[in-house]
Design a protein around this motif. Structure first.
Motif, PDB file in Angstrom:
ATOM      1  N   GLU A 169       0.835  -1.193   0.000  1.00 37.83           N
ATOM      2  CA  GLU A 169       0.000   0.000   0.000  1.00 37.83           C
ATOM      3  C   GLU A 169       0.879   1.256   0.000  1.00 37.83           C
ATOM      4  N   PRO A 170       0.395   2.346  -0.587  1.00 34.07           N
ATOM      5  CA  PRO A 170       1.146   3.602  -0.551  1.00 34.07           C
ATOM      6  C   PRO A 170       1.512   3.988   0.878  1.00 34.07           C
ATOM      7  N   GLY A 171       2.751   4.364   1.067  1.00 30.56           N
ATOM      8  CA  GLY A 171       3.243   4.730   2.394  1.00 30.56           C
ATOM      9  C   GLY A 171       4.024   3.630   3.074  1.00 30.56           C
ATOM     10  N   GLU A 172       3.863   2.376   2.609  1.00 37.40           N
ATOM     11  CA  GLU A 172       4.637   1.290   3.213  1.00 37.40           C
ATOM     12  C   GLU A 172       6.070   1.295   2.692  1.00 37.40           C
ATOM     13  N   TRP A 173       6.966   0.772   3.507  1.00 34.72           N
ATOM     14  CA  TRP A 173       8.353   0.708   3.083  1.00 34.72           C
ATOM     15  C   TRP A 173       8.905  -0.705   3.202  1.00 34.72           C
ATOM     16  N   VAL A 174       9.973  -0.948   2.428  1.00 29.97           N
ATOM     17  CA  VAL A 174      10.657  -2.240   2.364  1.00 29.97           C
ATOM     18  C   VAL A 174      11.947  -2.134   3.148  1.00 29.97           C
ATOM     19  N   CYS A 245       9.803   5.787  -0.670  1.00 30.85           N
ATOM     20  CA  CYS A 245       8.401   5.794  -0.267  1.00 30.85           C
ATOM     21  C   CYS A 245       7.983   7.223   0.087  1.00 30.85           C
ATOM     22  N   ALA A 246       6.695   7.438   0.098  1.00 30.08           N
ATOM     23  CA  ALA A 246       6.133   8.729   0.508  1.00 30.08           C
ATOM     24  C   ALA A 246       4.890   8.458   1.353  1.00 30.08           C
ATOM     25  N   PRO A 247       4.726   9.194   2.455  1.00 32.65           N
ATOM     26  CA  PRO A 247       5.609  10.248   2.970  1.00 32.65           C
ATOM     27  C   PRO A 247       6.981   9.694   3.356  1.00 32.65           C
ATOM     28  N   SER A 248       7.975  10.573   3.333  1.00 33.23           N
ATOM     29  CA  SER A 248       9.329  10.162   3.674  1.00 33.23           C
ATOM     30  C   SER A 248       9.421   9.772   5.142  1.00 33.23           C
ATOM     31  N   PRO A 249      10.166   8.706   5.450  1.00 35.02           N
ATOM     32  CA  PRO A 249      10.372   8.330   6.848  1.00 35.02           C
ATOM     33  C   PRO A 249      11.486   9.115   7.534  1.00 35.02           C
ATOM     34  N   VAL A 250      12.057  10.099   6.830  1.00 34.78           N
ATOM     35  CA  VAL A 250      13.149  10.893   7.399  1.00 34.78           C
ATOM     36  C   VAL A 250      12.698  12.334   7.565  1.00 34.78           C
ATOM     37  N   ASP A 251      12.827  12.854   8.757  1.00 38.79           N
ATOM     38  CA  ASP A 251      12.451  14.238   9.028  1.00 38.79           C
ATOM     39  C   ASP A 251      13.329  15.200   8.219  1.00 38.79           C
TER      40      ASP A 251
END
Length: 313
Positions: A169-174, A245-251
């Motif tokens: 799903e959009p927003g998930e990361w690997v 991925c988006a949103p980014s998991p990095v601030d």
């Protein structure tokens, strides 16, 4: 955002900076004029040719889109400029002609990112000054570095297949662990000089559910996974999404995988490919590696190129 089931979390800027330094430290030492492409030696190309067993081949590119969609507000323009119905003379020789104009780095069409594409803290890969990007093109690290083509061993890791779902799903990361788990499940291992392709199912979801604003929400790699890619020494990274991925998991960093792969490691990226044609071939043959041939446009000064990578099994 739906959480990833395998754990890597968000990173603040300090943690990302530490990750960046580790990735750089894990990269091979010594100058590489073409970035990670220099890991594709003649011997590795010959070994990749040995991956061909049946001669079946498919494209890893999606068809170029010419109609506006939620993920493609600036679609390619493809006007016919020569002989067409209504303008035919009816006698003698005529030629059908056309032209193409496109946003190379959009969120719909398959493309390659050159090493000059990512500017981070005022520099390009290898500390090249960003001032080398001029109104007439990039003076350094342009797509011309890949002008002779990219030929090597492609490895496809199917993350939806690993999870038992049709797509992420959009927003998930690997995560890095999922890449290792996919290797084990598929009986393949990626390594130095390989062209690594990570399927997240973006194209199948788009096909089945329709387009959405992929600039705001899409599946991709967690930046922590790039440390594994650095240790393995891959040459190229590609995805059926944007790799990030988006949103980014990095601030405070919108495209951390682009920063780590392109800027830190000199890895050319392939964004928005499609794996729905090669996936059944790999499944049928029970192998997940193949010869891959990529021929970007020989565009001096270009920041990228549309591409149609060919997988030959």
């Amino acid at each position: 955002m739906t959480p990833s089931p395998t754990g890597a979390g968000r990173l603040d800027r300090a943690a990302f900076d530490d990750l960046y330094r580790r990735v750089v430290a894990a990269a091979p030492a010594g100058g590489r004029p073409r970035g990670a492409l220099d890991t594709i030696t003649a011997a590795r190309v010959l070994a990749a040719v040995g991956e061909v067993r049946t001669g079946r081949h498919v494209s890893l590119a999606a068809p170029v889109t010419t109609r506006a969609r939620a993920d493609n507000p600036e679609p390619a323009r493809h006007p016919m400029t020569g002989a067409v119905a209504g303008r035919l003379r009816g006698r003698g020789l005529e030629f059908a002609r056309d032209r193409i104009e496109m946003n190379v780095h959009g969120d719909a069409d398959s493309h390659l990112d050159a090493l000059c594409h990512v500017v981070y803290d005022g520099t390009l890969h290898g500390g090249v000054p960003a001032a080398t990007l001029t109104e007439t093109g990039a003076e350094a690290l342009s797509v011309a570095l890949a002008g002779a083509g990219i030929v090597g061993r492609g490895v496809l890791l199917d993350i939806p297949g690993l999870r038992g779902v049709p797509w992420l799903e959009p927003g998930e990361w690997v995560t890095a662990q999922e890449l290792l788990d996919a290797e084990a499940a598929q009986g393949v291992r990626f390594g130095p000089g390989d062209l690594l392709f990570v399927r997240v199912g973006h194209r199948r979801r788009r096909r089945d559910l329709g387009a959405w604003d992929a600039s705001a929400a899409r599946a991709g790699l967690h930046p922590g996974a790039v440390e594994l890619l650095a240790e393995r020494g891959i040459a190229v990274l590609g995805s059926d999404s944007n790799n990030d991925c988006a949103p980014s998991p990095v601030d405070g960093v919108g495209f951390p995988v682009h920063v780590l792969a392109v800027h830190a490691l000199g890895i050319h990226l392939l964004d928005y490919l499609q794996f729905e044609e090669v996936l059944p071939l790999c499944t049928e043959e029970g192998r997940w590696s193949f010869l891959c041939v990529i021929a970007p446009l020989r565009l001096v000064g270009g920041t990228g190129s549309p591409v149609s990578p060919i997988a030959v099994l």
